[in-house]
Design a protein around this motif. Structure first.
Motif, short mmCIF file in Angstrom:
data_model
loop_
_atom_site.label_atom_id
_atom_site.label_comp_id
_atom_site.label_asym_id
_atom_site.label_seq_id
_atom_site.Cartn_x
_atom_site.Cartn_y
_atom_site.Cartn_z
N VAL A 1 -40.16 39.64 23.04
CA VAL A 1 -39.87 38.25 23.36
C VAL A 1 -41.17 37.50 23.69
CG1 VAL A 1 -38.57 36.70 24.89
CG2 VAL A 1 -37.59 38.92 24.24
N PHE A 2 -41.31 36.34 23.09
CA PHE A 2 -42.48 35.50 23.29
C PHE A 2 -42.06 34.09 23.65
CE2 PHE A 2 -43.51 38.79 20.26
CZ PHE A 2 -44.74 39.26 20.70
N SER A 3 -42.86 33.45 24.49
CA SER A 3 -42.68 32.02 24.72
C SER A 3 -43.89 31.32 24.11
CB SER A 3 -42.57 31.70 26.21
OG SER A 3 -43.81 31.86 26.85
N TYR A 4 -43.69 30.05 23.79
CA TYR A 4 -44.81 29.25 23.31
C TYR A 4 -44.65 27.84 23.84
CZ TYR A 4 -41.32 28.26 19.70
OH TYR A 4 -40.16 27.92 19.05
N THR A 5 -45.77 27.27 24.25
CA THR A 5 -45.80 25.90 24.73
C THR A 5 -46.51 25.05 23.69
OG1 THR A 5 -45.78 26.62 27.03
CG2 THR A 5 -46.57 24.37 26.59
N VAL B 1 -37.98 35.70 19.33
CA VAL B 1 -37.80 37.15 19.48
C VAL B 1 -38.15 37.79 18.15
CG1 VAL B 1 -36.16 38.99 20.00
CG2 VAL B 1 -35.95 36.79 21.17
N LEU B 2 -39.06 38.77 18.20
CA LEU B 2 -39.47 39.50 17.01
C LEU B 2 -39.04 40.96 17.12
CD1 LEU B 2 -43.16 38.30 16.48
CD2 LEU B 2 -41.08 37.34 15.51
N GLY C 1 -46.71 39.05 15.35
CA GLY C 1 -46.17 38.18 14.31
C GLY C 1 -46.91 36.87 14.31
N THR C 2 -46.50 35.99 13.41
CA THR C 2 -47.09 34.65 13.35
C THR C 2 -45.98 33.62 13.19
OG1 THR C 2 -47.34 34.69 10.94
CG2 THR C 2 -49.22 35.45 12.25
N MET C 3 -46.31 32.41 13.59
CA MET C 3 -45.42 31.27 13.39
C MET C 3 -46.24 30.09 12.90
SD MET C 3 -42.90 31.36 16.76
CE MET C 3 -41.98 29.90 16.27
N HIS C 4 -45.64 29.27 12.07
CA HIS C 4 -46.21 27.99 11.67
C HIS C 4 -45.06 27.12 11.17
CE1 HIS C 4 -46.06 29.85 7.66
NE2 HIS C 4 -45.99 28.61 7.20
#
Length: 127
Positions: A30-34, A89-90, A95-98
């Motif tokens: 689990v990751f958060s991103y601001t 959640v991965l 991982g990556t996001m865009h």
């Protein structure tokens, strides 16, 4: 000459691993991103929708589309910013996001604001 663009949205991201919600033994990370969105243009604009591309280290790609962000469709006047925190959640530790935000300017113009690619990684995984 440094002429200001009419439609210019800057996006920056800070990601964080959420250890107490993750279960590595079950392939749940689990990751958060601001996200900080800043209107650097000459005209106001409203965030209408979003498109995310999420890729884990197995190469699995998931696309997410939706209205607004965290239940809101914020309007930003020139010089204004907006910040929100969300999560992903991965099944892998990295991982990556865009993606992009679909914007509607005050003059009726639709345009995309690019969300730069960023890495989701548990601490001490990447150098």
């Amino acid at each position: 000459m440094n002429a200001k663009k009419l439609h210019d949205i800057a996006v920056s991201v800070e990601a964080c691993f959420i250890d107490d919600q993750s279960k590595p033994q079950e392939n749940r990370y689990v990751f958060s991103y601001t996200i900080t969105i800043h209107n650097r243009g000459k005209m106001g604009a409203r965030l209408i929708s979003r498109r995310w591309v999420i890729t884990d280290s197995n190469g699995d790609i998931r696309e997410v589309h939706g209205d607004g962000v965290v239940g809101e469709q914020p309007s930003l006047r020139p010089g204004e910013g907006y910040e929100y925190t969300s999560g992903a959640v991965l099944e892998t530790a990295v991982g990556t996001m865009h993606g992009s935000y679909q914007m509607l300017a005050d003059d009726g113009t639709h345009f995309d604001a690019t969300i730069p690619s960023f890495v989701l990684s548990i601490p001490r995984t990447l150098h």
